[in-house]
Design a protein around this motif. Structure first.
Motif, short mmCIF file in Angstrom:
data_model
loop_
_atom_site.label_atom_id
_atom_site.label_comp_id
_atom_site.label_asym_id
_atom_site.label_seq_id
_atom_site.Cartn_x
_atom_site.Cartn_y
_atom_site.Cartn_z
N GLY A 2 0.81 -1.20 0.00
CA GLY A 2 0.00 0.00 0.00
C GLY A 2 0.84 1.24 0.00
N ARG B 81 -1.70 -6.82 -1.48
CA ARG B 81 -0.86 -5.67 -1.13
C ARG B 81 0.25 -6.16 -0.21
N TYR C 85 -10.90 -13.77 1.52
CA TYR C 85 -10.98 -12.57 0.72
C TYR C 85 -12.42 -12.51 0.23
N LEU D 42 -8.41 -9.73 -15.59
CA LEU D 42 -9.48 -9.94 -14.63
C LEU D 42 -10.81 -10.31 -15.28
N THR E 63 -6.17 -4.66 4.83
CA THR E 63 -6.02 -4.27 3.42
C THR E 63 -7.29 -4.54 2.61
N SER E 64 -8.43 -4.28 3.18
CA SER E 64 -9.65 -4.48 2.40
C SER E 64 -10.75 -3.53 2.86
N THR F 85 -15.37 -4.46 -2.38
CA THR F 85 -14.86 -5.78 -2.72
C THR F 85 -15.90 -6.72 -3.30
N ASP G 231 -5.85 -0.57 8.57
CA ASP G 231 -5.91 0.21 7.33
C ASP G 231 -5.07 1.48 7.45
N LEU G 232 -4.91 2.14 6.30
CA LEU G 232 -4.20 3.43 6.28
C LEU G 232 -5.12 4.56 6.70
N SER H 262 1.02 1.15 7.76
CA SER H 262 1.99 2.01 7.05
C SER H 262 1.92 1.80 5.55
N PHE I 273 -6.90 3.26 -7.15
CA PHE I 273 -6.71 1.82 -7.02
C PHE I 273 -7.87 1.35 -6.16
N HIS J 71 -16.15 1.12 -10.11
CA HIS J 71 -16.44 0.48 -8.82
C HIS J 71 -15.60 1.17 -7.73
N VAL K 101 -21.77 0.60 -7.24
CA VAL K 101 -22.34 -0.20 -8.33
C VAL K 101 -22.53 -1.65 -7.90
N ASN K 102 -21.84 -2.06 -6.85
CA ASN K 102 -22.00 -3.44 -6.39
C ASN K 102 -23.38 -3.70 -5.80
N LYS L 17 -19.04 -8.63 -14.32
CA LYS L 17 -18.85 -7.74 -15.46
C LYS L 17 -19.85 -8.04 -16.57
N1 LIG Z 1 -17.99 -4.07 -9.37
C1 LIG Z 1 -16.73 -4.43 -9.23
N2 LIG Z 1 -16.25 -4.65 -7.99
C2 LIG Z 1 -14.97 -5.02 -7.84
C3 LIG Z 1 -14.11 -5.17 -8.95
C4 LIG Z 1 -14.64 -4.94 -10.26
O1 LIG Z 1 -13.94 -5.05 -11.26
N3 LIG Z 1 -15.97 -4.58 -10.35
N4 LIG Z 1 -12.84 -5.60 -8.74
C5 LIG Z 1 -12.65 -6.47 -7.63
C6 LIG Z 1 -11.27 -6.82 -7.43
S1 LIG Z 1 -10.45 -7.53 -8.75
C7 LIG Z 1 -10.65 -6.69 -6.26
S2 LIG Z 1 -9.06 -7.29 -6.11
C8 LIG Z 1 -11.33 -6.07 -5.11
C9 LIG Z 1 -10.40 -5.19 -4.28
O2 LIG Z 1 -10.92 -5.03 -3.04
P1 LIG Z 1 -10.02 -4.49 -1.84
O3 LIG Z 1 -8.63 -5.00 -1.93
O4 LIG Z 1 -10.80 -4.71 -0.62
O5 LIG Z 1 -9.82 -2.97 -2.27
P2 LIG Z 1 -9.96 -1.62 -1.52
O6 LIG Z 1 -11.38 -1.26 -1.41
O7 LIG Z 1 -9.07 -0.67 -2.19
O8 LIG Z 1 -9.45 -1.88 -0.05
C10 LIG Z 1 -8.14 -1.78 0.29
C11 LIG Z 1 -8.04 -1.11 1.63
O9 LIG Z 1 -6.71 -1.35 2.10
C12 LIG Z 1 -6.13 -0.15 2.53
N5 LIG Z 1 -4.68 -0.28 2.33
C13 LIG Z 1 -3.95 0.07 1.28
N6 LIG Z 1 -2.67 -0.25 1.48
C14 LIG Z 1 -2.58 -0.83 2.68
C15 LIG Z 1 -1.50 -1.42 3.43
O10 LIG Z 1 -0.35 -1.44 3.02
N7 LIG Z 1 -1.83 -1.97 4.63
C16 LIG Z 1 -3.10 -1.97 5.11
N8 LIG Z 1 -3.32 -2.56 6.27
N9 LIG Z 1 -4.12 -1.40 4.43
C17 LIG Z 1 -3.86 -0.86 3.23
C18 LIG Z 1 -6.78 0.92 1.70
O11 LIG Z 1 -6.75 2.15 2.38
C19 LIG Z 1 -8.19 0.38 1.50
O12 LIG Z 1 -9.06 0.83 2.47
O13 LIG Z 1 -12.41 -5.27 -5.56
C20 LIG Z 1 -13.31 -5.99 -6.33
N10 LIG Z 1 -14.50 -5.21 -6.58
#
Ligand SMILES: Nc1nc2c(c(=O)[nH]1)N[C@H]1C(S)=C(S)[C@@H](COP(=O)(O)OP(=O)(O)OC[C@H]3O[C@@H](n4cnc5c(=O)[nH]c(N)nc54)[C@H](O)[C@@H]3O)O[C@H]1N2
Ligand SMILES: Nc1nc2c(c(=O)[nH]1)N[C@H]1C(S)=C(S)[C@@H](COP(=O)(O)OP(=O)(O)OC[C@H]3O[C@@H](n4cnc5c(=O)[nH]c(N)nc54)[C@H](O)[C@@H]3O)O[C@H]1N2
Ligand SMILES: [Mo]
Length: 759
Positions: free
Chosen positions: A40, A144, A164, A339, A437-438, A444, A465-466, A483, A641, A706, A728-729, A746
């Motif tokens: 991250g 991440r 996940y 993807l 990290t989610s 998600t 989280d950050l 961090s 991202f 998204h 949109v989810n 999709k």
């Molecule tokens: N409709 C729709 N939905 C989708 C997608 C899509 O194409 N369409 N794509 C999907 C896909 S492929 C994925 S992979 C998921 C992703 O889903 P997630 O990985 O849950 O993505 P984020 O919502 O960005 O959540 C990441 C969180 O981690 C935090 N973070 C960032 N870096 C760090 C770090 O180093 N440490 C910690 N502890 N926290 C950190 C960020 O602040 C953020 O809040 O979403 C999915 N959702």
């Protein structure tokens, strides 16, 4: 099936880039430190960057590292904006807690790390005593730099449930599982990334054709694949074939752009296999020596003639035939899969399998400019610490009984079943989550309102989280500050890459800690024998000893980085793939299994097949009449991202609101103009987006962003930074494929209409 964690024999030979530079040096008043942009915020990639800090240790500037063979000095907008992320006033600065009845309210109380460690340990142990360790879910987001550590944390606590929450684990895991189960390894397009000489390495040849399949590498740079490598190859003569319903930059520069209907990739691939086999365009020698089940595959593809498949995909037959001929004709063909293959059709596994088989019968594995087998530097999701649980304990992982195939690849619980279990106690109670990290509610997975109920049903939710996120605000009892990569030491642990490197700390924000350190701290409390290292460096030395890099230490690696494993092609001929040292691939038969014994062992069809996405205009024309557009979601952009970066001024200025791309003709039909706020609606729910009228999307579809939230809005429930209005989810169901992998994120339907004043 037992998966080899590192399929390469104990060969630890590597070469260093040979840089003369120290790890950091002075430039005027600034200190420059070279490091890897892994973890991250916002990336899977691991570009080499230079971080500039001032006299106070504040990060002030980021540049690409020109000496890096990986990105050759190039970086993206998100890395350029890193100082804004690192130093953002909204960063979580210290651990916080709130009472369970205050979930959704901004009633946070600061606590120390020691208090957080004590209290969370006590709560989790109580839950373990009452419901068993398996009732705690350890949830990560996209890669991440977390899997290595969080899986070990889960297992050392006693829970077989790292996971996940993305429906059908439909990101990357279907591709990994399919490649593994048929070929015994993971493969990515060979862009010369295996050696520091890159395109000039005498053993390397550029691909004659490169298929960009359901992927947008320039925006995404996903999973250790640097998008501009494709541009480098185009400059050197590689011809592109892009398979994408949208006109991307690369599509517009391709020899052939196949603009298929979303979710029909399996039909296209099977039609192409039919042409390659029936026109006798395949590599007989490779098929005879190294493939298993060709005759069965040949028989199966007869059910998928090119004319019918073209009709299914809504494309001209000539395009399908041309793509097949080019795939086979090239001296070498590389395929960059994205993807969309995991997420446009719940039957993702057979669609990917058809492509995996196409690569095999045309002889494109382990050849220069074909498909490359990345060496696993670390044991990432496959299980560093897998042996901490017994096979009986692992067998209790949610989902493996119903979907045994999910045991192929990452050792994650099956997300759709987890979500249900959190609400229904079926197959057993889930009572706590550790979310690191989610941001599940904002990004998600589908059916976010159901997810909210699931999380509120927990005894305890911990978020690491950050930033304060919509999820953390709505459901967390504890938040722990993490961090960015600028604030911590680490190792480059990406799966798609070919090199080893370190992440080097340059600054500190509040009391934030890196994820590996957080895991080590909790590990010390929960199971000290499983975490025998005093420091993160000691832990990383142990990890390195277990990797291809052999006995190099973190300190040495920091100096030498990047280091490259010796690259050899056609390893299967030389006994360099299997752990028994025999020639062949790392499968049961030693061959690439076109007829997959791994799928068969799980009660699934061993051969590729095609089914329509659900719903589909062909199978449900009535519903399509009601919701007459195909809803694509989540095509990546440069300025975010997932749900990250919404509060970063430079990036937010580039796109202020969630957008939905709509073709000018479609927009006209529905009376929509560029910049209008519109509702997207279907049988599952609705959301608001801003219309972006553009010919990039085909007329039959729209493509919606998204992962949006508005950090500037009220975070308390029920508003939660606006997510319920704009996500949109809301329109997406969590339905996996037969294997437990894949979903239809999709390829849903929707209708579109203008938002009225005051809505
Ligand atoms: N409709 C729709 N939905 C989708 C997608 C899509 O194409 N369409 N794509 C999907 C896909 S492929 C994925 S992979 C998921 C992703 O889903 P997630 O990985 O849950 O993505 P984020 O919502 O960005 O959540 C990441 C969180 O981690 C935090 N973070 C960032 N870096 C760090 C770090 O180093 N440490 C910690 N502890 N926290 C950190 C960020 O602040 C953020 O809040 O979403 C999915 N959702
Ligand atoms: N900037 C940025 N980079 C990211 C991310 C991010 O959020 N922002 N997310 C990261 C993550 S976790 C992931 S998984 C990757 C994903 O990155 P990619 O693999 O590139 O996936 P997408 O951008 O979702 O879609 C790629 C292309 O597939 C097309 N497509 C949509 N439906 C179909 C279909 O049914 N068939 C075919 N053949 N094509 C289709 C879309 O139009 C799009 O152009 O990106 C990673 N990189
Ligand atoms: Mo992803």
């Amino acid at each position: 099936m037992e998966l080899a964690r590192d399929v390469i024999n104990g060969d630890t030979e590597w070469t260093a880039l040979g840089t003369d530079r120290p790890v950091s040096w002075k430039e005027g008043n600034l200190t420059v430190t070279r490091t890897t942009a892994r973890t991250g915020p916002g990336c899977h990639n691991g570009c080499f960057v230079l971080l500039y800090t001032d006299e106070n240790g504040k990060l002030v500037k980021v540049e690409g590292d020109p000496e890096s063979p990986y990105n050759e000095g190039r970086i993206c907008a998100r890395c350029l904006a890193l100082p804004e992320v690192v130093n953002h006033p909204d960063r979580l600065m210290y651990p916080m807690k709130r009472a369970k009845e205050d979930r959704g309210k901004d009633k946070w109380q600061r606590i120390t790390w020691d208090e957080a460690l004590d209290e969370i340990t006590e709560k989790f142990n109580e839950i373990k005593e009452k419901w068993g360790a398996k009732s705690v879910q350890f949830l990560q987001g996209t890669g991440r730099d977390i899997s290595t550590y969080i899986l070990r944390l889960a297992w050392s606590f006693g829970s077989p449930n790292p996971g996940y929450l993305l429906a059908g684990s439909s990101c990357y895991l279907p591709r990994i599982a399919s490649l593994y189960s048929e070929t015994g390894s993971f493969w990515i397009a060979d862009c010369g990334q295996a050696t520091p000489e890159r395109y000039d390495d005498p053993n390397y040849q550029i691909p004659e054709y490169m298929f960009i399949w359901g992927n947008n590498p320039l925006q995404a740079n996903a999973d250790g694949f640097f998008g501009h490598w494709v541009v480098d190859l185009m400059r050197r003569g590689t011809k592109l074939i892009t398979i994408d319903p949208r006109m991307t930059w690369l599509a517009s520069r391709s020899d052939l752009h196949i603009r298929l209907r979303s979710g029909t990739d399996g039909a296209l691939a099977l039609g192409m296999l039919n042409v390659i086999i029936n026109e006798d365009l395949y590599d007989h020698d490779f098929v005879d020596k190294w493939c298993y089940g060709f005759d069965q595959l040949k028989e199966r593809v007869q059910e998928y003639p090119p004319d019918k498949m073209a009709e299914v995909c809504w494309i001209p037959e000539e395009q399908l035939v041309e793509a097949a001929r080019k795939f086979a004709a090239g001296n070498n063909t590389a395929v960059q899969m994205g993807l969309a293959l995991d997420m446009s059709n719940a039957e993702a596994i057979p669609a990917i399998q058809a492509i995996v088989n196409m690569i095999a019968i045309t002889g494109n594995y382990d050849v220069p400019g074909g498909m490359l087998m990345p060496y696993y530097i670390l044991n990432t999701g496959f299980g560093w610490g897998y042996d901490l649980l017994t096979p009986e304990e692992h067998a209790q992982r949610i989902g493996v009984e119903k979907y045994p195939f999910v045991a192929n690849g990452y050792n994650f619980s099956q997300p759709d079943m987890v979500l249900e279990a959190m609400r229904t106690d079926d197959p057993y109670p889930v009572r706590a989550t550790w979310i690191q990290t989610s941001n599940p509610l904002a990004c998600t997975t589908g059916e976010p309102e159901n997810q909210l109920k699931s999380f509120l049903n927990m005894e305890c939710n911990v978020v690491v989280d950050l930033f304060m996120t919509p999820t953390a605000m709505a459901v967390a009892d504890y938040v722990l500050p993490a961090s960015t990569f600028a604030e911590r030491d680490g190792l480059r642990t990406c799966d798609g890459c070919q090199y080893g490197a370190t992440i080097n700390k340059v600054t500190q924000i509040g009391e934030a800690k890196g994820d590996p350190e957080i895991e080590l701290m909790f590990g010390h409390r929960w199971n000290p024998e499983a975490w025998p290292w005093e420091t993160v460096d000691e832990m990383h030395n142990a990890l390195l000893a277990d990797s291809f890099m052999g006995n190099i230490t973190v300190d040495e690696l920091r100096q030498e980085a990047p280091i490259f494993k010796k690259q050899t092609y056609k390893k299967y001929e030389k006994g360099l793939i299997r752990s028994d040292g025999q020639p062949g691939f790392n499968t049961q038969t030693g061959r690439i299994e076109l007829y997959s014994l791994a799928l068969q062992a799980c009660g699934l069809d061993p051969l590729p097949y095609y089914e329509e996405p659900v719903p589909s205009p062909i199978n449900d024309p009535e519903l399509f009449e009601k919701y007459p557009l195909i809803l694509g979601t989540g095509a990546r952009d440069y300025m975010s991202f997932h749900s990250e970066h919404r509060q970063i001024p430079t990036l937010r200025n580039l796109k202020k609101d969630p957008e939905v791309e709509i073709n000018p003709k479609t927009a006209e039909k529905y009376g929509i103009e560029n910049g209008d706020w519109v509702w997207l609606e279907n049988q599952y729910g609705k959301c608001q987006h801003k219309a972006k009228v553009t010919p990039v999307v085909a007329e039959h579809m729209v493509m919606a962003d998204h992962g949006w939230w508005f950090p500037e809005e009220d975070g308390e429930s029920p508003n939660n930074y606006g997510i319920w209005r704009i996500n949109v989810n809301n329109l997406l169901p969590n339905i996996p494929g037969k294997s437990g992998f894949g979903t239809n994120f999709k390829s849903q339907f929707c209708k579109i209409y203008k938002v009225k004043d005051g809505e």
